[in-house]
Write a protein that holds these residues in place. Sequence first.
Motif, PDB file in Angstrom:
ATOM      1  N   GLN A 199       0.841  -1.206   0.000  1.00 56.97           N
ATOM      2  CA  GLN A 199       0.000   0.000   0.000  1.00 56.97           C
ATOM      3  C   GLN A 199       0.869   1.247   0.000  1.00 56.97           C
ATOM      4  O   GLN A 199       0.782   2.120   0.847  1.00 56.97           O
ATOM      5  N   ASN A 253       4.504  -3.990  -4.268  1.00 58.30           N
ATOM      6  CA  ASN A 253       5.335  -3.883  -3.063  1.00 58.30           C
ATOM      7  C   ASN A 253       6.719  -3.310  -3.360  1.00 58.30           C
ATOM      8  O   ASN A 253       7.728  -3.769  -2.824  1.00 58.30           O
ATOM      9  N   GLY A 254       6.741  -2.291  -4.211  1.00 54.41           N
ATOM     10  CA  GLY A 254       7.969  -1.528  -4.433  1.00 54.41           C
ATOM     11  C   GLY A 254       9.137  -2.401  -4.841  1.00 54.41           C
ATOM     12  O   GLY A 254       8.971  -3.358  -5.622  1.00 54.41           O
ATOM     13  N   GLY A 299      17.465   7.513  -2.697  1.00 54.18           N
ATOM     14  CA  GLY A 299      17.320   8.953  -2.495  1.00 54.18           C
ATOM     15  C   GLY A 299      17.302   9.278  -1.010  1.00 54.18           C
ATOM     16  O   GLY A 299      16.719   8.542  -0.211  1.00 54.18           O
ATOM     17  N   GLU A 300      17.976  10.372  -0.656  1.00 56.65           N
ATOM     18  CA  GLU A 300      17.998  10.796   0.750  1.00 56.65           C
ATOM     19  C   GLU A 300      17.480  12.225   0.857  1.00 56.65           C
ATOM     20  O   GLU A 300      17.544  12.995  -0.107  1.00 56.65           O
ATOM     21  N   SER A 315       9.247   3.409   3.361  1.00 55.64           N
ATOM     22  CA  SER A 315       8.943   3.027   1.971  1.00 55.64           C
ATOM     23  C   SER A 315       9.199   4.255   1.098  1.00 55.64           C
ATOM     24  O   SER A 315       9.258   5.393   1.580  1.00 55.64           O
ATOM     25  N   ARG A 337      14.196   4.036  -4.656  1.00 56.64           N
ATOM     26  CA  ARG A 337      13.138   4.234  -5.667  1.00 56.64           C
ATOM     27  C   ARG A 337      13.057   2.989  -6.562  1.00 56.64           C
ATOM     28  O   ARG A 337      14.071   2.563  -7.120  1.00 56.64           O
ATOM     29  N   PRO A 338      11.861   2.453  -6.775  1.00 49.21           N
ATOM     30  CA  PRO A 338      11.709   1.325  -7.705  1.00 49.21           C
ATOM     31  C   PRO A 338      11.716   1.838  -9.148  1.00 49.21           C
ATOM     32  O   PRO A 338      10.680   1.967  -9.789  1.00 49.21           O
ATOM     33  N   CYS A 340       4.290   9.906  -8.052  1.00 50.87           N
ATOM     34  CA  CYS A 340       3.091  10.702  -7.726  1.00 50.87           C
ATOM     35  C   CYS A 340       2.217  10.953  -8.943  1.00 50.87           C
ATOM     36  O   CYS A 340       1.005  11.079  -8.816  1.00 50.87           O
ATOM     37  N   SER A 341       2.826  11.043 -10.124  1.00 50.69           N
ATOM     38  CA  SER A 341       2.008  11.292 -11.314  1.00 50.69           C
ATOM     39  C   SER A 341       1.704  10.002 -12.073  1.00 50.69           C
ATOM     40  O   SER A 341       0.596   9.826 -12.575  1.00 50.69           O
ATOM     41  N   ALA A 347       3.401  -2.023   6.467  1.00 52.08           N
ATOM     42  CA  ALA A 347       3.636  -0.690   7.026  1.00 52.08           C
ATOM     43  C   ALA A 347       5.113  -0.401   7.286  1.00 52.08           C
ATOM     44  O   ALA A 347       5.506  -0.046   8.394  1.00 52.08           O
TER      45      ALA A 347
HETATM   46  C1  LIG Z   1      13.932  10.610  -1.630  1.00 55.62           C
HETATM   47  C2  LIG Z   1      12.804  10.359  -2.601  1.00 55.62           C
HETATM   48  C3  LIG Z   1      12.070  11.434  -3.089  1.00 55.62           C
HETATM   49  C4  LIG Z   1      11.033  11.230  -3.999  1.00 55.62           C
HETATM   50  N1  LIG Z   1      10.288  12.299  -4.403  1.00 55.62           N
HETATM   51  C5  LIG Z   1       9.283  12.116  -5.304  1.00 55.62           C
HETATM   52  C6  LIG Z   1       8.488  13.209  -5.720  1.00 55.62           C
HETATM   53  O1  LIG Z   1       8.637  14.341  -5.231  1.00 55.62           O
HETATM   54  N2  LIG Z   1       7.544  12.994  -6.675  1.00 55.62           N
HETATM   55  C7  LIG Z   1       7.329  11.747  -7.214  1.00 55.62           C
HETATM   56  O2  LIG Z   1       6.476  11.625  -8.091  1.00 55.62           O
HETATM   57  N3  LIG Z   1       8.048  10.681  -6.791  1.00 55.62           N
HETATM   58  C8  LIG Z   1       9.019  10.836  -5.863  1.00 55.62           C
HETATM   59  N4  LIG Z   1       9.756   9.770  -5.439  1.00 55.62           N
HETATM   60  C9  LIG Z   1       9.495   8.448  -6.061  1.00 55.62           C
HETATM   61  C10 LIG Z   1       8.262   7.790  -5.446  1.00 55.62           C
HETATM   62  O3  LIG Z   1       8.430   7.826  -4.080  1.00 55.62           O
HETATM   63  C11 LIG Z   1       8.113   6.368  -5.955  1.00 55.62           C
HETATM   64  O4  LIG Z   1       8.014   6.333  -7.362  1.00 55.62           O
HETATM   65  C12 LIG Z   1       6.843   5.724  -5.393  1.00 55.62           C
HETATM   66  O5  LIG Z   1       6.653   6.083  -4.059  1.00 55.62           O
HETATM   67  C13 LIG Z   1       6.878   4.223  -5.501  1.00 55.62           C
HETATM   68  O6  LIG Z   1       5.685   3.748  -4.933  1.00 55.62           O
HETATM   69  P1  LIG Z   1       5.365   2.204  -4.810  1.00 55.62           P
HETATM   70  O7  LIG Z   1       3.963   2.104  -4.325  1.00 55.62           O
HETATM   71  O8  LIG Z   1       5.740   1.516  -6.069  1.00 55.62           O
HETATM   72  O9  LIG Z   1       6.394   1.644  -3.723  1.00 55.62           O
HETATM   73  P2  LIG Z   1       6.521   1.914  -2.154  1.00 55.62           P
HETATM   74  O10 LIG Z   1       6.201   3.291  -1.794  1.00 55.62           O
HETATM   75  O11 LIG Z   1       7.865   1.390  -1.767  1.00 55.62           O
HETATM   76  O12 LIG Z   1       5.395   0.997  -1.523  1.00 55.62           O
HETATM   77  C14 LIG Z   1       5.547  -0.384  -1.361  1.00 55.62           C
HETATM   78  C15 LIG Z   1       4.633  -0.835  -0.231  1.00 55.62           C
HETATM   79  O13 LIG Z   1       4.746  -2.249  -0.138  1.00 55.62           O
HETATM   80  C16 LIG Z   1       4.883  -2.630   1.207  1.00 55.62           C
HETATM   81  N5  LIG Z   1       5.676  -3.851   1.218  1.00 55.62           N
HETATM   82  C17 LIG Z   1       6.911  -4.061   0.666  1.00 55.62           C
HETATM   83  N6  LIG Z   1       7.289  -5.338   0.863  1.00 55.62           N
HETATM   84  C18 LIG Z   1       6.269  -5.933   1.528  1.00 55.62           C
HETATM   85  C19 LIG Z   1       6.063  -7.254   2.028  1.00 55.62           C
HETATM   86  N7  LIG Z   1       6.962  -8.236   1.841  1.00 55.62           N
HETATM   87  N8  LIG Z   1       4.913  -7.519   2.682  1.00 55.62           N
HETATM   88  C20 LIG Z   1       3.972  -6.567   2.856  1.00 55.62           C
HETATM   89  N9  LIG Z   1       4.119  -5.306   2.419  1.00 55.62           N
HETATM   90  C21 LIG Z   1       5.253  -5.001   1.761  1.00 55.62           C
HETATM   91  C22 LIG Z   1       5.598  -1.460   1.886  1.00 55.62           C
HETATM   92  O14 LIG Z   1       5.257  -1.417   3.264  1.00 55.62           O
HETATM   93  C23 LIG Z   1       5.025  -0.265   1.124  1.00 55.62           C
HETATM   94  O15 LIG Z   1       3.885   0.232   1.771  1.00 55.62           O
HETATM   95  C24 LIG Z   1      10.753   9.921  -4.478  1.00 55.62           C
HETATM   96  C25 LIG Z   1      11.453   8.842  -3.950  1.00 55.62           C
HETATM   97  C26 LIG Z   1      12.465   9.044  -3.006  1.00 55.62           C
HETATM   98  C27 LIG Z   1      13.188   7.868  -2.435  1.00 55.62           C
END
Ligand SMILES: Cc1cc2nc3c(=O)[nH]c(=O)nc-3n(C[C@H](O)[C@H](O)[C@H](O)COP(=O)(O)OP(=O)(O)OC[C@H]3O[C@@H](n4cnc5c(N)ncnc54)[C@H](O)[C@@H]3O)c2cc1C
Length: 354
Positions: A10, A193-194, A213-214, A38, A289-290, A319-320, A34
């Motif tokens: 999520q 799950n990223g 990213g930091e 992430s 970042r994935p 985000c977009s 959670a």
């Molecule tokens: C420093 C930084 C700055 C950024 N700034 C921006 C920005 O300004 N604008 C933008 O568009 N993007 C930005 N990004 C990129 C953006 O954050 C990502 O593209 C996006 O959040 C990825 O989302 P996701 O849902 O794929 O993965 P995640 O956000 O990683 O979500 C994965 C979810 O899966 C869950 N999970 C993982 N493994 C398991 C498991 N085994 N069991 C159960 N749950 C699990 C985690 O708890 C998490 O909730 C930034 C990233 C970073 C690191």
Amino acid sequence: MQVDYLIIGQGICGTFLSYELQKAGKKVLVIDEAQPFSSTKVASGVINPVTGRQVVTTWMAEELMPFTWNAYTSIGLEIQQQVIQNCPIQAFPPSEQMLEAYEQKMNNQPSFIQPIAANDIIDYHTYFYFNHGAVAISPAWLVDLHALLKGWRQKLEETSALLEESFDATQLQIHATGITYKNIQAEKVFFCNGVNTFQHPLWEKLPYSFNKGEALIVDIPDLPQNHIYKFGITTLVPWYDGLWWAGSTYDNRYTDALPTDLFRQRKTAELGMLLKGKFTVVDHIASIRPATVERRPFAGLHPTQPAAGILNGMGTKGCSLAPYFAHQLAQHLVNGQPITPAGDVRRFSATLSL
Ligand SMILES: Cc1cc2nc3c(=O)[nH]c(=O)nc-3n(C[C@H](O)[C@H](O)[C@H](O)COP(=O)(O)OP(=O)(O)OC[C@H]3O[C@@H](n4cnc5c(N)ncnc54)[C@H](O)[C@@H]3O)c2cc1C
């Protein structure tokens, strides 16, 4: 327990995919453990229509800007929170060449680059050291990711659609017509799950290319929080409790996902050269970042195991891209509509079929 779709994760992807599928009348169950750092929780939440030193319009920006505004407004109504706001970026070019690059783009139609009034530029000298003028990137959106994740999680809990635990891949069985996971049966499972998605044998062959990213969380007293401020590689974004998010890095040679002393020292020194007033570093966060080799997402169904799907690989633009491709994926499942080919995971059918 029987559901239509099981969604792992999520973050921003799992949030929008579960929202879109519920909106289409489907029963979903989201598994999420959670994780505190992430990618979505560490992100600054900026939707910026231009990218890089060449000030290139971001992929699909003209379509994504209005789409994302509407998507966040709609999900915000569901959780009764305003999760998106207009927050123009004030960009302070680090060189004359960069200023020229911005100025050339002002003539594009439509242009996301606008001049800033001379008086406003003079005012910015109160806060910042800069030598090469300033321009505005507008429109630009700022998403309140923490409110979104929290509000949507609560909504999932209320509808008994959340399982708060770590996903155990050994318990997942994928059949021709559906999946089982522990005592759960579903038509399909979606990997949201990223970075962990790519540990699964189904997806490990996809061309991913993660980067770390930091960001520092900084107290900068008196700096008005009505804009995002961009100085070359350093961006200051309004954060929570009147604080600022100061980042970032795009490091693909990292050893772990933890904050590093090197980043903290460098960014603190950079801020000292940018900011005229006092500032205090109050926190330091990091995540992976994935991202993908092609910088395009992975959305859709596995070519040989169509009971498994993916929404992932959002890189720096989660985000977009996540709301847009979550909508497309849901429409694909429910109404058979196509997914934009550049984002459809089936462009890797040959690789995934090996
Ligand atoms: C420093 C930084 C700055 C950024 N700034 C921006 C920005 O300004 N604008 C933008 O568009 N993007 C930005 N990004 C990129 C953006 O954050 C990502 O593209 C996006 O959040 C990825 O989302 P996701 O849902 O794929 O993965 P995640 O956000 O990683 O979500 C994965 C979810 O899966 C869950 N999970 C993982 N493994 C398991 C498991 N085994 N069991 C159960 N749950 C699990 C985690 O708890 C998490 O909730 C930034 C990233 C970073 C690191």
